[in-house]
Design a protein around this motif. Sequence first.
Motif, PDB file in Angstrom:
ATOM      1  N   GLU A 187     -68.191  74.110 -81.982  1.00 42.85           N
ATOM      2  CA  GLU A 187     -68.418  75.032 -83.094  1.00 42.85           C
ATOM      3  C   GLU A 187     -68.466  74.294 -84.428  1.00 42.85           C
ATOM      4  O   GLU A 187     -69.288  74.614 -85.292  1.00 42.85           O
ATOM      5  CB  GLU A 187     -67.339  76.125 -83.101  1.00 42.85           C
ATOM      6  CG  GLU A 187     -67.542  77.129 -82.010  1.00 42.85           C
ATOM      7  CD  GLU A 187     -66.492  78.240 -81.996  1.00 42.85           C
ATOM      8  OE1 GLU A 187     -65.383  78.041 -82.545  1.00 42.85           O
ATOM      9  OE2 GLU A 187     -66.789  79.292 -81.415  1.00 42.85           O
ATOM     10  N   SER A 188     -67.615  73.283 -84.627  1.00 44.12           N
ATOM     11  CA  SER A 188     -67.624  72.559 -85.895  1.00 44.12           C
ATOM     12  C   SER A 188     -68.899  71.734 -86.067  1.00 44.12           C
ATOM     13  O   SER A 188     -69.361  71.523 -87.161  1.00 44.12           O
ATOM     14  CB  SER A 188     -66.387  71.662 -86.017  1.00 44.12           C
ATOM     15  OG  SER A 188     -66.448  70.606 -85.092  1.00 44.12           O
ATOM     16  N   LEU A 189     -69.492  71.299 -84.955  1.00 38.11           N
ATOM     17  CA  LEU A 189     -70.742  70.540 -85.002  1.00 38.11           C
ATOM     18  C   LEU A 189     -71.964  71.464 -85.044  1.00 38.11           C
ATOM     19  O   LEU A 189     -73.081  71.000 -85.209  1.00 38.11           O
ATOM     20  CB  LEU A 189     -70.852  69.599 -83.799  1.00 38.11           C
ATOM     21  CG  LEU A 189     -69.829  68.456 -83.754  1.00 38.11           C
ATOM     22  CD1 LEU A 189     -69.897  67.725 -82.424  1.00 38.11           C
ATOM     23  CD2 LEU A 189     -70.096  67.488 -84.907  1.00 38.11           C
ATOM     24  N   GLY A 190     -71.733  72.751 -84.830  1.00 37.68           N
ATOM     25  CA  GLY A 190     -72.839  73.713 -84.858  1.00 37.68           C
ATOM     26  C   GLY A 190     -73.743  73.644 -83.647  1.00 37.68           C
ATOM     27  O   GLY A 190     -74.906  74.038 -83.705  1.00 37.68           O
TER      28      GLY A 190
END
Length: 155
Positions: free
Chosen positions: A147-150
Amino acid sequence: MLDIKFVRDNPEKVKENIKKKFQDQKLKVVDELLKKDEQYRNLLTDSQKLRARKNEITMDIANAKKAKKDPKKFLLEAKELPDKIKKMDGEAAKLKERIDAILLEIPNIIADDVPKGKDAKENKVTDTFGKPKKFEFKAKNHVELCESLGIADFE
């Protein structure tokens, strides 16, 4: 996933493995698999026999025409066979789909030297390699990283 031939040849070994993994509810799945597999193989055999008969009829029609006889009885039978074959093939496809689904439910065979344990508390560590890394920050799990890397949206 286990190979169907292995399960067919070693049903007791597969069941014993399921017991070792404390998944006794899956024992009946092995019996269902063997039953479905037998039905599937019988359908394939019957379908092949009908195809062979279709080829014979084609020859019989040609021979009847060559001998100037009425091929009507052969033509009637030849007309019915494609529908029968199609129906059998449809049933076989459904059985094959179910067989594949059942095979996914059956656990892989564990090695004989693997210690038995019902859950993580009963499992014991037999080997470790290297030392666990110590981070100066809180490590993220795979969901948080994605999620943080998209690259993933789990919502």
